[in-house]
Motif scaffolding. Structure first.
Motif, PDB file in Angstrom:
ATOM      1  N   ILE A  49       0.993  -1.074   0.106  1.00 45.80           N
ATOM      2  CA  ILE A  49       0.134   0.281   0.020  1.00 45.80           C
ATOM      3  C   ILE A  49       0.859   1.297   0.011  1.00 45.80           C
ATOM      4  O   ILE A  49       1.782   1.278   0.969  1.00 45.80           O
ATOM      5  N   ILE A  50       0.750   1.977  -0.965  1.00 43.98           N
ATOM      6  CA  ILE A  50       1.422   3.208  -1.192  1.00 43.98           C
ATOM      7  C   ILE A  50       0.643   4.528  -0.948  1.00 43.98           C
ATOM      8  O   ILE A  50      -0.459   4.624  -1.777  1.00 43.98           O
ATOM      9  N   ASN A  51       0.685   5.226  -0.096  1.00 39.23           N
ATOM     10  CA  ASN A  51      -0.173   6.445   0.294  1.00 39.23           C
ATOM     11  C   ASN A  51       0.525   7.671  -0.093  1.00 39.23           C
ATOM     12  O   ASN A  51       1.574   7.865   0.247  1.00 39.23           O
ATOM     13  N   LEU A  52      -0.130   8.562  -0.656  1.00 40.04           N
ATOM     14  CA  LEU A  52       0.033  10.072  -0.804  1.00 40.04           C
ATOM     15  C   LEU A  52       0.024  10.916  -0.041  1.00 40.04           C
ATOM     16  O   LEU A  52      -0.961  11.120   0.421  1.00 40.04           O
ATOM     17  N   GLY A  53       1.103  11.384   0.690  1.00 43.43           N
ATOM     18  CA  GLY A  53       1.186  12.451   1.780  1.00 43.43           C
ATOM     19  C   GLY A  53       1.307  13.758   1.186  1.00 43.43           C
ATOM     20  O   GLY A  53       1.112  13.912  -0.028  1.00 43.43           O
ATOM     21  N   SER A  54       1.982  14.541   2.009  1.00 45.59           N
ATOM     22  CA  SER A  54       2.317  15.793   1.555  1.00 45.59           C
ATOM     23  C   SER A  54       3.344  16.487   2.542  1.00 45.59           C
ATOM     24  O   SER A  54       3.388  16.089   3.886  1.00 45.59           O
ATOM     25  N   PHE A  84      -1.453   7.122   9.813  1.00 49.26           N
ATOM     26  CA  PHE A  84      -2.176   5.903   9.542  1.00 49.26           C
ATOM     27  C   PHE A  84      -1.323   4.824   8.967  1.00 49.26           C
ATOM     28  O   PHE A  84      -1.251   3.572   9.279  1.00 49.26           O
ATOM     29  N   SER A  85      -0.447   5.046   8.015  1.00 50.54           N
ATOM     30  CA  SER A  85       0.680   4.287   7.524  1.00 50.54           C
ATOM     31  C   SER A  85       1.402   3.649   8.367  1.00 50.54           C
ATOM     32  O   SER A  85       1.618   2.554   8.096  1.00 50.54           O
ATOM     33  N   LYS A  86       1.956   4.298   9.358  1.00 49.41           N
ATOM     34  CA  LYS A  86       2.718   4.073  10.239  1.00 49.41           C
ATOM     35  C   LYS A  86       1.989   2.956  11.149  1.00 49.41           C
ATOM     36  O   LYS A  86       2.611   2.056  11.639  1.00 49.41           O
ATOM     37  N   ASN A  87       0.974   3.075  11.537  1.00 49.84           N
ATOM     38  CA  ASN A  87       0.072   2.209  12.310  1.00 49.84           C
ATOM     39  C   ASN A  87      -0.327   1.099  11.450  1.00 49.84           C
ATOM     40  O   ASN A  87      -0.266   0.110  12.163  1.00 49.84           O
ATOM     41  N   LEU A  88      -0.432   1.090  10.220  1.00 48.19           N
ATOM     42  CA  LEU A  88      -0.650   0.012   9.394  1.00 48.19           C
ATOM     43  C   LEU A  88       0.624  -1.255   9.551  1.00 48.19           C
ATOM     44  O   LEU A  88       0.617  -2.233   9.735  1.00 48.19           O
ATOM     45  N   ARG A  89       1.948  -0.299   9.610  1.00 43.43           N
ATOM     46  CA  ARG A  89       2.961  -1.000   9.613  1.00 43.43           C
ATOM     47  C   ARG A  89       3.054  -1.909  10.774  1.00 43.43           C
ATOM     48  O   ARG A  89       3.462  -3.117  10.879  1.00 43.43           O
ATOM     49  N   ALA A  90       2.653  -1.154  11.847  1.00 42.79           N
ATOM     50  CA  ALA A  90       2.811  -1.720  13.283  1.00 42.79           C
ATOM     51  C   ALA A  90       2.000  -3.078  13.083  1.00 42.79           C
ATOM     52  O   ALA A  90       2.049  -4.095  13.710  1.00 42.79           O
ATOM     53  N   ASP A  91       0.569  -2.652  12.825  1.00 40.58           N
ATOM     54  CA  ASP A  91      -0.310  -3.966  12.656  1.00 40.58           C
ATOM     55  C   ASP A  91       0.043  -4.995  11.676  1.00 40.58           C
ATOM     56  O   ASP A  91      -0.184  -6.312  11.827  1.00 40.58           O
ATOM     57  N   LEU A  92       0.763  -4.701  10.681  1.00 38.81           N
ATOM     58  CA  LEU A  92       1.301  -5.773   9.803  1.00 38.81           C
ATOM     59  C   LEU A  92       2.493  -6.489  10.120  1.00 38.81           C
ATOM     60  O   LEU A  92       3.227  -6.981   9.033  1.00 38.81           O
ATOM     61  N   ALA A  93       3.235  -6.072  11.258  1.00 40.42           N
ATOM     62  CA  ALA A  93       4.456  -6.759  11.774  1.00 40.42           C
ATOM     63  C   ALA A  93       4.319  -8.132  11.377  1.00 40.42           C
ATOM     64  O   ALA A  93       3.272  -8.824  12.084  1.00 40.42           O
ATOM     65  N   GLY A  94       5.082  -8.956  11.036  1.00 35.90           N
ATOM     66  CA  GLY A  94       5.025 -10.473  10.894  1.00 35.90           C
ATOM     67  C   GLY A  94       4.544 -10.904   9.827  1.00 35.90           C
ATOM     68  O   GLY A  94       4.552 -12.156   9.260  1.00 35.90           O
ATOM     69  N   THR A  95       3.939  -9.894   8.699  1.00 37.58           N
ATOM     70  CA  THR A  95       3.552 -10.235   7.387  1.00 37.58           C
ATOM     71  C   THR A  95       4.744  -9.644   6.536  1.00 37.58           C
ATOM     72  O   THR A  95       5.420  -8.853   6.722  1.00 37.58           O
ATOM     73  N   ARG A 106       3.770  -4.539   2.534  1.00 41.96           N
ATOM     74  CA  ARG A 106       4.462  -3.416   2.684  1.00 41.96           C
ATOM     75  C   ARG A 106       3.563  -2.142   2.860  1.00 41.96           C
ATOM     76  O   ARG A 106       2.694  -2.045   2.278  1.00 41.96           O
ATOM     77  N   VAL A 107       4.072  -0.978   3.571  1.00 42.45           N
ATOM     78  CA  VAL A 107       3.112   0.182   3.525  1.00 42.45           C
ATOM     79  C   VAL A 107       4.198   1.516   3.319  1.00 42.45           C
ATOM     80  O   VAL A 107       5.068   1.433   4.262  1.00 42.45           O
ATOM     81  N   SER A 108       4.093   2.266   2.484  1.00 36.09           N
ATOM     82  CA  SER A 108       4.758   3.375   2.531  1.00 36.09           C
ATOM     83  C   SER A 108       4.034   4.600   2.078  1.00 36.09           C
ATOM     84  O   SER A 108       2.772   4.821   1.668  1.00 36.09           O
ATOM     85  N   THR A 109       4.600   5.822   2.640  1.00 37.33           N
ATOM     86  CA  THR A 109       4.187   7.081   2.286  1.00 37.33           C
ATOM     87  C   THR A 109       5.062   7.973   1.483  1.00 37.33           C
ATOM     88  O   THR A 109       6.293   8.031   2.024  1.00 37.33           O
ATOM     89  N   VAL A 158      10.046   0.911   2.247  1.00 32.25           N
ATOM     90  CA  VAL A 158      10.293   2.593   2.457  1.00 32.25           C
ATOM     91  C   VAL A 158       9.063   3.043   3.168  1.00 32.25           C
ATOM     92  O   VAL A 158       8.154   3.280   2.818  1.00 32.25           O
ATOM     93  N   ASN A 159       9.428   3.349   4.618  1.00 37.50           N
ATOM     94  CA  ASN A 159       8.408   3.806   5.296  1.00 37.50           C
ATOM     95  C   ASN A 159       7.918   5.113   5.112  1.00 37.50           C
ATOM     96  O   ASN A 159       6.513   5.272   4.823  1.00 37.50           O
ATOM     97  N   TYR A 160       8.681   5.928   4.699  1.00 36.02           N
ATOM     98  CA  TYR A 160       8.271   7.322   4.512  1.00 36.02           C
ATOM     99  C   TYR A 160       9.282   7.999   3.636  1.00 36.02           C
ATOM    100  O   TYR A 160      10.478   7.926   3.963  1.00 36.02           O
ATOM    101  N   ILE A 161       8.977   8.808   2.479  1.00 39.13           N
ATOM    102  CA  ILE A 161       9.793   9.425   1.631  1.00 39.13           C
ATOM    103  C   ILE A 161       9.309  11.012   1.379  1.00 39.13           C
ATOM    104  O   ILE A 161       8.123  10.992   0.904  1.00 39.13           O
ATOM    105  N   GLU A 162       9.979  11.931   1.718  1.00 41.22           N
ATOM    106  CA  GLU A 162       9.641  13.421   1.393  1.00 41.22           C
ATOM    107  C   GLU A 162      10.382  13.943   0.345  1.00 41.22           C
ATOM    108  O   GLU A 162      11.597  13.788   0.393  1.00 41.22           O
TER     109      GLU A 162
END
Length: 249
Positions: free
Chosen positions: A130-135, A158-169, A172-175, A228-232
């Motif tokens: 899941i790749i979310n568009l932040g700003s 929200f993306s960071k919390n998804l990563r926490a819930d998905l630990a062990g799977t 991937r989740v990125s912003t 990639v957790n977060y890229i600005e």
């Protein structure tokens, strides 16, 4: 090759993402309201681009569209939650509540709806992204940013919390958080005119939709063990503003 769902695909970042992913051999299911623009993109990109005209703030319509998508494409490898907007730059005390409601419905509720629908399948297959568009507005407050900035801060957290819930799977989740970017409808929609939008980018080499799309393609095609957790990203011409200080007369 992967199958990706991209929201807000009819123009701007979404169209650029679709072009880059299709060029790499992926299949892109593009969701957006404007059927004419989606069809023009489908005519350009061919059978690897699947246009789906839907208002992402209409939950019933989205559920119906997702049901059809999953019947045709049972395995969705990537969800790019790109659809988003800002309306106006008025200070909070003068803003229109309807504009706030529309911003929340598009930037937060629609993103949650899409994620909730497609994430369980990714977890079941133990594969997906899941790749979310932040700003940058989600990290740096500015006058007139109010609910738009808050909505993008929500996306990041929200993306960071998804990563926490998905630990062990292996999901991937990125912003991706872009700064000043030209070549989209974002500023025209926000400011209400082409002239005001053009003035914002005058004498500035801003980011382009292709820059953002290239970043997303790189993240998506990174090794499966790498998240990639977060890229600005900002244009070189843009940097951090000083804190505002109001001085009494």
């Amino acid at each position: 090759m992967k199958t990706a769902v991209v929201t807000g695909a009819s123009s701007g970042f979404g169209a650029a993402i679709a072009r880059q992913l299709v060029a790499q051999g992926h299949t892109v299911i593009g969701l957006a309201r404007r059927q004419d623009k989606l069809q023009a993109l489908a005519d350009e990109l061919g059978e690897r681009f699947v246009p789906v005209s839907v208002d992402l703030t209409d939950r019933t319509a989205v559920d119906r569209a997702l049901g059809d998508i999953l019947r045709r494409f049972p395995v969705i490898d990537v969800l790019v939650n790109n659809a988003g907007l800002a309306l106006g730059v008025a200070p909070a005390q003068q803003a229109q509540l309807a504009d706030w409601d529309t911003t929340v419905a598009t930037n937060i509720s629609a993103l949650l709806h899409m994620t909730h629908a497609l994430l369980p399948g990714m977890v079941q297959r133990n594969q997906g992204h899941i790749i979310n568009l932040g700003s940058t507005a989600g990290a740096y407050a500015y006058a007139g940013g109010n609910v738009y900035g808050a909505s993008k801060a929500f996306v990041h957290h929200f993306s960071k919390n998804l990563r926490a819930d998905l630990a062990g799977t292996a999901v991937r989740v990125s912003t991706v958080a872009p700064g000043l970017c030209s070549g989209t409808d974002f500023s025209k929609v926000r400011l209400g005119s082409d002239e005001k939008a053009a003035a914002l980018y005058q004498n500035v080499q801003a980011l382009t939709p292709d820059d953002v799309a290239g970043t997303i393609a790189w993240i998506m095609n990174a090794p499966a063990h790498m998240n990639v957790n977060y890229i600005e990203i900002m244009p070189v011409a843009q940097s951090f503003a000083g804190l505002s200080v109001h001085r009494s007369a």
